[in-house]
Design an enzyme around this catalytic site. Structure first.
Site, PDB file in Angstrom:
ATOM      1  CE  LYS A  52      -3.771   2.883  -6.383  1.00  0.00           C
ATOM      2  NZ  LYS A  52      -4.423   1.670  -6.862  1.00  0.00           N
ATOM      3  CD  GLN A  96      -6.583   0.815  -9.735  1.00  0.00           C
ATOM      4  OE1 GLN A  96      -5.461   1.187  -9.382  1.00  0.00           O
ATOM      5  NE2 GLN A  96      -7.591   0.703  -8.884  1.00  0.00           N
ATOM      6  CG  ASP A 119      -1.884  -4.267  -3.999  1.00  0.00           C
ATOM      7  OD1 ASP A 119      -1.538  -4.101  -2.802  1.00  0.00           O
ATOM      8  OD2 ASP A 119      -3.049  -4.059  -4.389  1.00  0.00           O
TER       9      ASP A 119
END
Ligand code: NDP
Length: 284
Positions: A52, A96, A119
């Site tokens: 990422k 994460q 997200d």
């Protein structure tokens, strides 16, 4: 002939357009910036965060990685999230998963300001997707929908089956397809007659994490099969390998289009993380 959907190539093309938009935004004085919080102690998360970070750099997005180690208290991660929420130069925050043992994902993710929730995992953004209101949509389902649209010009009215109902993949995927006017069936570990139901689908999206779970007899000839699963296995000879949920060799004999693992959905997830970061930097 079966079309192999090249997620890597499609993601690279999509990132080119994200890069162009980032350049335009920078010309207006806005530098898109993402905070990547890594409070995980597994190797896969380390690899994902590094991917990422690299992709962000390649499209011109600024990224900062915050690494926490074993023994971290939940309040330390919470304090960082509050600090990032208040920092106007940060547009996007990613937590994460999986987290270090003892840290609660839902509690922490819900501390992220919805307008920085890159997200789309806060309860607020999930609720917006549920009600069909604009909000941030999770990256993996967005990437999957993009891949489906490379095969089907129109998806309204098609029957899509989603196997898996997690809040990260299965549920938002089901809702996204429903909002796109597909007829959607959500399957899970309690579902009866799963192969029979799959066989009625025009599109099958599998997100279970069960290697080779989707077999040839689950698939209607010509259907589109999207494999979200990523499982690390060790072969009898000791070789380590990444496999999906779908028995690719068998299923590709009947499917109209199919994603491979790796180089199917994975690159699209990271590409959409960049897209969502850009969108948050533009729109909020
Ligand atoms: P979860 O473990 O949270 O969810 C798995 C889902 O699959 C559950 O809803 C479960 O049902 C269902 N399931 C498990 N076994 C079966 C079965 N035998 N029959 C029917 N349904 C079953 O996983 P995630 O959603 O987080 O991830 C799924 C997979 O996708 C993993 O391999 C993960 O690594 C991968 N992934 C890949 C990404 C990418 O970018 N390529 C991104 C994110 C995830 P139930 O709810 O009943 O338990």
């Amino acid at each position: 002939m079966t079309k192999i959907i090249n997620g890597r190539k499609i993601a690279a093309e999509f990132c080119d357009s994200v890069r162009d938009l980032v350049t335009e935004l920078k010309a207006r004085g806005i530098i898109p910036r993402i905070a990547l919080i890594n409070a995980s102690n597994d190797l896969a998360s380390e690899i994902y965060v590094s991917k990422k970070e690299k992709l962000a750099e390649s499209v011109g997005i600024k990224s900062d990685v915050y690494k926490f180690s074993q023994g971290t208290k939940e309040s330390e991660v919470a304090d960082l999230i509050e600090k990032l929420n208040a920092d106007k130069s940060v547009h996007a925050i990613l937590l994460q998963s999986p987290l270090i043992e003892g840290l609660r994902f839902r509690e922490l993710v819900n501390l992220i300001a919805p307008e920085k929730d890159v997200d789309g995992l806060t309860t607020i953004n999930q609720g917006r997707l549920f009600s069909g209101e604009p909000g941030v949509i999770p990256c993996t389902p967005l990437g999957v929908l993009h891949l489906i649209r490379t095969v089907h010009e129109k998806i309204a009215g098609l029957h899509a089956v989603v196997i898996g109902r997690s809040s990260i993949v299965g549920r938002p995927m089901t809702l996204l397809l429903l909002n796109a006017n597909c007829t959607v069936t959500a399957l899970h570990s309690y579902s009866r007659d799963l192969p029979d139901i799959c066989r009625t689908a025009d599109i099958v999206v599998s997100a279970t994490g069960q290697p080779k779970f989707v077999e040839k007899n689950f698939i209607k000839p010509g259907a589109t099969v999207i494999d979200v699963g990523v499982t690390r296995i060790t072969e009898a000879d000791g070789t380590k390998k990444i496999v999906g949920d779908v028995d690719f060799d068998e299923v590709s004999e009947v499917a109209g289009a199919i994603t491979p693992v790796p180089n199917g959905v994975g690159p699209m997830t990271v590409a959409y993380l960049m897209y969502n970061t850009l969108k948050l930097a533009c729109c909020y």
